[in-house]
Design a protein around this motif. Structure first.
Motif, PDB file in Angstrom:
ATOM      1  N   ALA A 155      41.386  36.479  44.835  1.00  0.00           N
ATOM      2  CA  ALA A 155      40.050  36.711  44.072  1.00  0.00           C
ATOM      3  C   ALA A 155      39.856  35.312  43.693  1.00  0.00           C
ATOM      4  O   ALA A 155      38.426  35.062  43.766  1.00  0.00           O
ATOM      5  CB  ALA A 155      40.263  37.578  42.830  1.00  0.00           C
TER       6      ALA A 155
ATOM      7  N   ARG B 285      35.872  33.710  44.765  1.00  0.00           N
ATOM      8  CA  ARG B 285      34.936  33.275  43.622  1.00  0.00           C
ATOM      9  C   ARG B 285      34.616  31.715  43.859  1.00  0.00           C
ATOM     10  O   ARG B 285      33.335  31.316  43.765  1.00  0.00           O
ATOM     11  CB  ARG B 285      35.386  33.886  42.364  1.00  0.00           C
TER      12      ARG B 285
ATOM     13  N   HIS C  24      32.329  44.112  45.711  1.00  0.00           N
ATOM     14  CA  HIS C  24      32.165  44.055  44.375  1.00  0.00           C
ATOM     15  C   HIS C  24      30.775  43.644  43.580  1.00  0.00           C
ATOM     16  O   HIS C  24      30.575  42.399  43.928  1.00  0.00           O
ATOM     17  CB  HIS C  24      33.133  43.867  43.451  1.00  0.00           C
TER      18      HIS C  24
ATOM     19  N   GLU D 172      36.569  41.041  44.001  1.00  0.00           N
ATOM     20  CA  GLU D 172      37.506  41.628  42.774  1.00  0.00           C
ATOM     21  C   GLU D 172      38.958  42.117  43.330  1.00  0.00           C
ATOM     22  O   GLU D 172      38.780  42.639  44.682  1.00  0.00           O
ATOM     23  CB  GLU D 172      36.965  43.065  42.207  1.00  0.00           C
ATOM     24  N   ARG D 173      39.998  41.690  42.701  1.00  0.00           N
ATOM     25  CA  ARG D 173      41.192  41.831  43.060  1.00  0.00           C
ATOM     26  C   ARG D 173      41.485  43.547  43.322  1.00  0.00           C
ATOM     27  O   ARG D 173      41.168  44.253  42.199  1.00  0.00           O
ATOM     28  CB  ARG D 173      42.350  41.269  42.209  1.00  0.00           C
TER      29      ARG D 173
END
Length: 403
Positions: free
Chosen positions: A189, A193, A258, A263-264
């Motif tokens: 994640a 990001r 997401h 998102e993990r």
């Protein structure tokens, strides 16, 4: 004992037999304790004896025989330790039907410590000249590409992060970022990001630097590629192989659609990958038995030394990726020009067709003193990056533009 010896002398076949689902999986001893109980039963007898069991009389073993027996037991212990370290659970897995399969609770998710190496290339063409003028010269890399170096200046990267400037018209950021994570999903994640912010930072930072030199560019960073050094983790054997596969192909651990960004996914998804022994069919393994474990994929590389004194230094992987990603960015420029119906224009005459042909040869042909670990790594990185095909197409495009 014969099967264990076969695993020791034929590692490539033992490796195949270990994989879940293989029809040859049960050809090797699976109970380490039972295997060890059998070791004291081994005997070394003199060839000069003529009666007794098997035609030999029973008598006290000589000093030489005791020494030979001890050496044999030591050798078998070495086989067991090496095979267990190299093939993980293949020699210690419970027999089918005698124990429950691994549960989600039995598989650790972390913690782990990794060193992230990000490569952010930007094609500048002739706009690279002001940066070259103020940079420090370096020795050519594996591809024989002339380049220089500047400090990167990234706010969230280690001091040894650099901006490499290549004479062929490419600038590439190398960002070093150590990370301690509780699970690989957390790493995945963070990776996605941070890619968005790193791309934006690299583009603006390079434009600002060029503006300070009295130049301007609209070039933007198109992508980030990562190489990870896995330093510490709780995994061994097959689980360690799975961890490297996941690190090299992190998309299996995140929801990239997401609304709030990557998102993990949950613990159950991550543990399921370990239990199932996740393998990406497009990734290439470049590990060396008892020396190192390495995986190269389309989006990244993961590496873990088992024997640091014999394994590759991470700098060797970094040096290759710098040249590979530089040529990848250059080939992307040429492809874009061709698809737009224009003839590609290289920065200068020195970086034309002959120069490209030389770089292609240096990267794809083994050197006289190249080590096996380096050769395997080089082939894996080139195969998964698709660079050789791109360079061939690039040569054809340049040849057509000349004629």
């Amino acid at each position: 004992m014969a099967r264990l010896h076969y695993a020791w002398t034929h590692p490539e076949k033992a490796y195949i037999a270990r994989k879940p689902g293989s029809s040859r999986h049960d050809k090797f001893p699976e109970d380490m304790q039972e295997l060890r109980k059998r070791i004291p039963e081994l005997k070394v007898e003199s060839p000069h004896q003529t009666r007794g069991r098997g035609g030999y009389p029973k008598r006290e073993a000589s000093v030489e025989e005791e020494r030979a027996k001890g050496e044999l037991q030591t050798q078998i212990d070495d086989w067991i330790s090496m095979c267990k370290a190299t093939y993980g659970l293949s020699l210690s897995a419970p027999r089918r039907g005698t124990a429950d399969p691994p549960t989600s609770e039995s598989v650790p998710l972390g913690p782990a410590h990794v060193v992230s190496h990000k490569f952010v290339p930007i094609y500048l063409g002739a706009d690279v000249e002001p940066l070259l003028a103020g940079a420090e010269p370096l020795q050519d890399g594996p591809g024989g590409l002339e380049h220089r170096v500047l400090r990167a200046g990234h706010p969230d990267a280690a001091p040894d992060s650099r901006l490499y400037v290549y004479a062929c018209g490419v600038a590439i950021f190398h960002l070093v970022q150590p990370r301690s994570v509780e699970c690989l999903g957390e790493l995945a994640a963070w990776r996605y990001r941070s890619y968005d912010t790193d791309l934006d930072w690299a583009t603006k930072h390079l434009q600002r630097r060029l503006a300070q030199e009295g130049s301007a560019t609209e070039a933007a960073a198109p992508y980030v590629l990562s190489a990870y050094l896995l330093e510490d983790s709780p995994w061994e054997g097959a689980h360690l192989e799975t961890a490297l596969q996941v690190v090299a192909t992190p998309s299996v651990l995140v929801d990239r659609n997401h609304p709030g960004g990557a998102e993990r996914l949950g613990d159950d998804v991550e543990r399921g990958l370990f239990i199932d022994g996740y393998r990406n069919q497009d990734a290439v393994d470049f590990g060396i038995q008892a020396v190192s474990m390495g995986v190269a994929g389309w989006s990244g590389v993961a590496y873990h030394p088992l024997s640091p004194e014999r394994a590759l230094a991470m700098d060797e992987i970094v040096e290759l990726e710098l040249d590979v990603q530089t040529l990848w960015a250059l080939s992307a420029y040429v492809r874009g020009e061709v698809e737009a119906g224009r003839d590609p224009v290289m920065r200068d005459e020195e970086h034309g067709l002959r120069w490209l042909r030389g770089a292609y040869s240096r990267l794809t042909v083994a050197r006289d003193q190249e080590t096996t670990p380096h050769q395997r790594m080089r082939k894996a990185v080139l195969a998964t990056s698709d660079l050789p095909d791109r360079l061939r197409h690039m040569q054809e495009a340049l040849r057509e533009s000349i004629t």
